[in-house]
Design an enzyme around this catalytic site. Sequence first.
Site, mmCIF file in Angstrom:
data_model
loop_
_atom_site.group_PDB
_atom_site.id
_atom_site.type_symbol
_atom_site.label_atom_id
_atom_site.label_comp_id
_atom_site.label_asym_id
_atom_site.label_seq_id
_atom_site.Cartn_x
_atom_site.Cartn_y
_atom_site.Cartn_z
ATOM 1 N N GLY A 1 -6.274 0.877 7.516
ATOM 2 C CA GLY A 1 -6.209 0.450 6.124
ATOM 3 C C GLY A 1 -4.761 0.407 5.677
ATOM 4 O O GLY A 1 -3.874 0.067 6.461
ATOM 5 N N CYS A 2 -4.522 0.771 4.452
ATOM 6 C CA CYS A 2 -3.183 0.733 3.867
ATOM 7 C C CYS A 2 -2.172 1.496 4.728
ATOM 8 O O CYS A 2 -2.302 2.698 4.934
ATOM 9 C CB CYS A 2 -3.228 1.330 2.467
ATOM 10 S SG CYS A 2 -1.613 1.553 1.721
#
Length: 171
Positions: A5-6
């Site tokens: 993810g991020c």
Amino acid sequence: MFAGGCFWCMEPPFDAVPGVINTVSGYTGGRTENPLYKDVSNGKTGHLEALQVTYDASKVSYEKLLDVFWHNIDPLNDNGQFCDQGEQYKSVIFYQDEAQKQLAEQSKRSIANYFGKLFEQQVATSIRPAQKFFPAEQYHQDYYLNNPKTYHFYRFTCGRDRRLKQLWDKD
């Protein structure tokens, strides 16, 4: 390389590991050269946000890095991570060689067994051969250190820590 993810949120846990020399936020797994954040984040390039981790194998094992990875993602989410959804935010372990592949597969089996008993869900994280890595724009590097208020606000509103607590506080 790890996609969780991020990439802003993946740097801190790896940076805290003794033996990790450097982390670089970037992009991998896509179909274009020199992708830019604006194109990756809206899914135009096929790349994933990822973290390249350089480490001293005499001080930290690849198995430890895998453990850090698993405990900082939601392995059950098949369409991204936390509030970031889409192919570009899926969780992936990118292996460099056959030894890393074997260790990654072994760790995934262990995680699958753990979550299968608790949640009766399949692990969505995939394991793929490493592809060319492109460092993200400079303002993304060490974002959590350079922009702590914005980073913590994002992390909180994204629900990352709440979900990680739900998943992993059973250990």
